[in-house]
Motif scaffolding. Structure first.
Motif, PDB file in Angstrom:
ATOM      1  N   GLU A 138      -2.916  -2.977 -10.585  1.00 24.86           N
ATOM      2  CA  GLU A 138      -1.496  -2.543 -10.491  1.00 24.86           C
ATOM      3  C   GLU A 138      -1.139  -1.386  -9.422  1.00 24.86           C
ATOM      4  N   LYS A 139      -2.078  -0.542  -9.323  1.00 27.53           N
ATOM      5  CA  LYS A 139      -1.868   0.440  -8.368  1.00 27.53           C
ATOM      6  C   LYS A 139      -1.683  -0.206  -6.806  1.00 27.53           C
ATOM      7  N   ARG A 140      -2.699  -0.975  -6.776  1.00 26.88           N
ATOM      8  CA  ARG A 140      -2.710  -1.803  -5.188  1.00 26.88           C
ATOM      9  C   ARG A 140      -1.483  -2.413  -5.109  1.00 26.88           C
ATOM     10  N   LYS A 141      -0.886  -3.137  -6.203  1.00 28.40           N
ATOM     11  CA  LYS A 141       0.296  -3.709  -6.280  1.00 28.40           C
ATOM     12  C   LYS A 141       1.586  -3.128  -5.695  1.00 28.40           C
ATOM     13  N   ALA A 142       1.550  -1.759  -6.561  1.00 32.06           N
ATOM     14  CA  ALA A 142       2.506  -0.704  -6.314  1.00 32.06           C
ATOM     15  C   ALA A 142       2.430  -0.336  -4.753  1.00 32.06           C
ATOM     16  N   ILE A 143       1.361   0.189  -4.371  1.00 37.12           N
ATOM     17  CA  ILE A 143       1.266   0.640  -2.970  1.00 37.12           C
ATOM     18  C   ILE A 143       1.807  -0.545  -2.109  1.00 37.12           C
ATOM     19  N   GLN A 144       1.340  -1.946  -2.194  1.00 41.56           N
ATOM     20  CA  GLN A 144       1.878  -3.018  -1.316  1.00 41.56           C
ATOM     21  C   GLN A 144       3.275  -3.164  -1.499  1.00 41.56           C
ATOM     22  N   GLN A 147       5.047  -0.604   0.826  1.00 38.64           N
ATOM     23  CA  GLN A 147       4.602  -0.451   2.246  1.00 38.64           C
ATOM     24  C   GLN A 147       5.884  -0.895   2.752  1.00 38.64           C
ATOM     25  N   PRO A 148       6.661  -1.900   2.443  1.00 41.62           N
ATOM     26  CA  PRO A 148       7.948  -2.279   3.445  1.00 41.62           C
ATOM     27  C   PRO A 148       8.789  -0.880   3.501  1.00 41.62           C
ATOM     28  N   GLU A 149       8.929  -0.230   2.694  1.00 41.58           N
ATOM     29  CA  GLU A 149       9.960   1.001   2.656  1.00 41.58           C
ATOM     30  C   GLU A 149       9.028   2.061   3.867  1.00 41.58           C
TER      31      GLU A 149
END
Length: 166
Positions: A138-144, A147-149
């Motif tokens: 979930e942390k990795r997904k949130a970071i990914q 990323q676009p921002e």
């Protein structure tokens, strides 16, 4: 009402406890001494109830398992241990056949108990590892997702720098 319901939910490990009880009973040369409640009158041992204050036997444990009266492994283990400790208490002579049978089955039970405990700890550890892995995912997904921002912010910053530097 005379009887109370101990637990409406069966412990998911209860079938494992039943298997341990079956494995004890599968040693008939040793287990037959403990199969049923001690009938001190029929066996002509009138002192039995004065020495053994809390009788226990394998049949009673089996009935309690069927009635879902054990909430935890340690509750079940307490009764199994009581069977053998009662036998060794009443038959103090270490060379007595009942004392020997109780000691052997007690040792056998403790090995099975440790297996159950290790299995339970392993399941707990595996469940915690699974929760940890899910949290990390979930942390990795949130970071990914963020990323676009960051890229958009970097692009805006780069455009602004280029525009102001010229």
């Amino acid at each position: 009402m005379g009887k109370t319901i101990k637990s409406l939910r069966r412990n998911p490990d209860a079938p494992l406890w039943r298997d341990v009880l079956k494995s004890i009973k599968a040693k008939p040369k040793l287990a037959f001494y403990f199969a049923k409640p001690v009938d001190h009158v029929a066996l002509n041992i009138p002192l039995y109830p004065t020495i053994v204050k809390t009788p226990m036997d394998l049949q009673t444990i089996e009935r309690k398992l069927a009635a879902n009266e054990y909430a935890e492994l340690d509750d079940f283990a307490k009764d199994v241990r009581l069977v053998f400790s009662n036998a060794m208490l009443f038959n103090k002579n270490e060379q007595h056949q009942v004392h020997i049978a109780a000691r052997k089955l007690s040792t056998f039970f403790e090995l099975k108990y440790e297996e159950l405990k290790r299995g339970h700890q392993r399941e707990k550890r595996d469940a915690l590892a699974e929760v940890h892995a899910m949290e990390e995912a979930e942390k990795r997904k949130a970071i990914q997702e963020k990323q676009p921002e960051k890229r958009e912010a970097m692009t805006f910053l780069q455009i602004w720098l280029r525009a102001t530097s010229n």
